[in-house]
Motif scaffolding. Structure first.
Motif, PDB file in Angstrom:
ATOM      1  N   LEU A   1       0.536   8.375  33.462  1.00 11.37           N
ATOM      2  CA  LEU A   1       0.756   8.874  34.085  1.00 11.37           C
ATOM      3  C   LEU A   1       2.056   9.028  33.084  1.00 11.37           C
ATOM      4  N   THR A   2       3.468   8.775  33.254  1.00 13.40           N
ATOM      5  CA  THR A   2       4.626   8.123  32.494  1.00 13.40           C
ATOM      6  C   THR A   2       6.198   8.647  33.156  1.00 13.40           C
TER       7      THR A   2
ATOM      8  N   GLY B 118      -0.800   4.971  40.613  1.00 17.01           N
ATOM      9  CA  GLY B 118      -1.706   4.034  40.311  1.00 17.01           C
ATOM     10  C   GLY B 118      -1.979   2.934  41.251  1.00 17.01           C
ATOM     11  N   GLN B 119      -1.068   2.920  42.705  1.00 10.92           N
ATOM     12  CA  GLN B 119      -2.086   1.148  43.388  1.00 10.92           C
ATOM     13  C   GLN B 119      -3.084   2.582  44.402  1.00 10.92           C
TER      14      GLN B 119
ATOM     15  N   VAL C  31      -6.474   6.010  37.345  1.00  6.80           N
ATOM     16  CA  VAL C  31      -4.907   6.424  36.912  1.00  6.80           C
ATOM     17  C   VAL C  31      -4.911   5.463  35.911  1.00  6.80           C
ATOM     18  N   VAL C  32      -3.875   5.831  34.548  1.00 12.25           N
ATOM     19  CA  VAL C  32      -3.234   5.301  33.591  1.00 12.25           C
ATOM     20  C   VAL C  32      -1.912   5.308  33.663  1.00 12.25           C
TER      21      VAL C  32
ATOM     22  N   ALA D 170      -0.954   0.018  32.817  1.00 14.63           N
ATOM     23  CA  ALA D 170      -1.521  -0.200  33.520  1.00 14.63           C
ATOM     24  C   ALA D 170      -2.474   0.666  34.609  1.00 14.63           C
ATOM     25  N   PHE D 171      -3.788   0.200  34.394  1.00 13.36           N
ATOM     26  CA  PHE D 171      -5.031   0.757  34.927  1.00 13.36           C
ATOM     27  C   PHE D 171      -5.178   0.574  35.892  1.00 13.36           C
ATOM     28  N   SER D 172      -5.342   1.664  36.935  1.00 15.78           N
ATOM     29  CA  SER D 172      -5.320   1.875  38.859  1.00 15.78           C
ATOM     30  C   SER D 172      -6.907   0.678  39.089  1.00 15.78           C
TER      31      SER D 172
END
Length: 250
Positions: A36-37, A85-86, A91-92, A215-217
């Motif tokens: 995701l971006t 992400g949280q 998820v990245v 950032a990885f979950s």
């Protein structure tokens, strides 16, 4: 951004000469991640209907280094990405400032590039700001869930939320707020897009200097995160990384 063929051709050559990576293994766990971006020039943004930017180009090289085929990248508003992400597994999200406030919320691969979080104000106001305490009683605008907003909220100051960076800067220019809290990449690109003279605004207080990461979950397997990091470490040692920085950022 104007890019001449003299710049574009060497960049393309470097990408083609980058390491081809390992042979693809079916069922690779990297293919089970959701990428995701957001729209955040020059790091990640949409051009001609496709994600591009420094972090996108670098991620493609990471996949190549790992022997993973290119994966779908979803572009969506930042607050939705940040919640995903949280809360969602596998998820990245990128590019994200790795700050003290976020450190334990994600697993990290990077850095992609160094950035700066700051308060920006009209130069004509000549605000003397040595710390956030000097903003007591003044109005600060920002965007929801971004790193600069977290810095201001963490210091106990309220915020006026804008829907977009353009809206925040318009609030500042009109005098409805005294400062905006944003990262320097986003602020400078947005001001340029709104055609303000370059000396209209100034950074009156640096909130922090932090790098941006993938950032990885939290559920992501540590071995997979380490594999991404090894691939990135290999790439940043090559000329292609410097060429990407010059192409997108410098």
């Amino acid at each position: 951004m104007m890019v001449t063929s003299l710049i574009a051709l060497p960049l393309l050559a470097c990408l083609l000469l980058a390491s081809p990576g390992l042979a693809h293994e079916p069922g690779d766990p990297a293919e089970g991640l959701t990428y995701l971006t957001e729209e955040f020039r020059p790091l990640n943004y949409t051009e001609n209907g496709r994600p591009t930017g420094l972090s996108v180009a670098l991620l493609k090289l990471i996949w190549q280094e790992m022997g993973v085929p290119e994966q779908p990248i979803q572009v969506m508003p930042w607050p939705r990405i940040y919640r995903s992400g949280q809360m969602d597994p596998h998820v990245v999200i990128f590019s994200m400032y790795r700050t003290e406030e976020r450190e334990r919320l994600f697993k990290w691969v990077g850095p992609i590039v160094k950035g700066r979080l700051a308060l920006f104000a009209l130069r004509s106001r000549r605000l003397a700001v040595r710390s956030l305490r000097d903003m007591d009683g003044r109005r600060i605008a920002s965007l929801r869930d971004i790193a600069a907003a977290s810095k201001v909220l963490g210091a106990g100051f309220p915020l006026i939320y804008a829907s977009r960076a353009e809206h925040a800067i318009q609030l500042l220019e009109s005098g409805r707020v005294d400062a905006v809290a944003l990262d320097e990449f986003r602020f400078r690109r947005t001001v340029a897009g709104l055609s303000f003279p370059p000396d209209t605004f100034e950074a009156v207080l640096v909130l922090s200097e932090d790098s941006l990461y993938y950032a990885f979950s939290p559920d992501t397997d540590d071995a997979l995160v380490a594999r991404f990091q090894r691939a990135l470490n290999a790439i940043v040692k090559r000329p292609v990384y410097r060429n990407l920085l010059n192409f997108y950022v410098n």
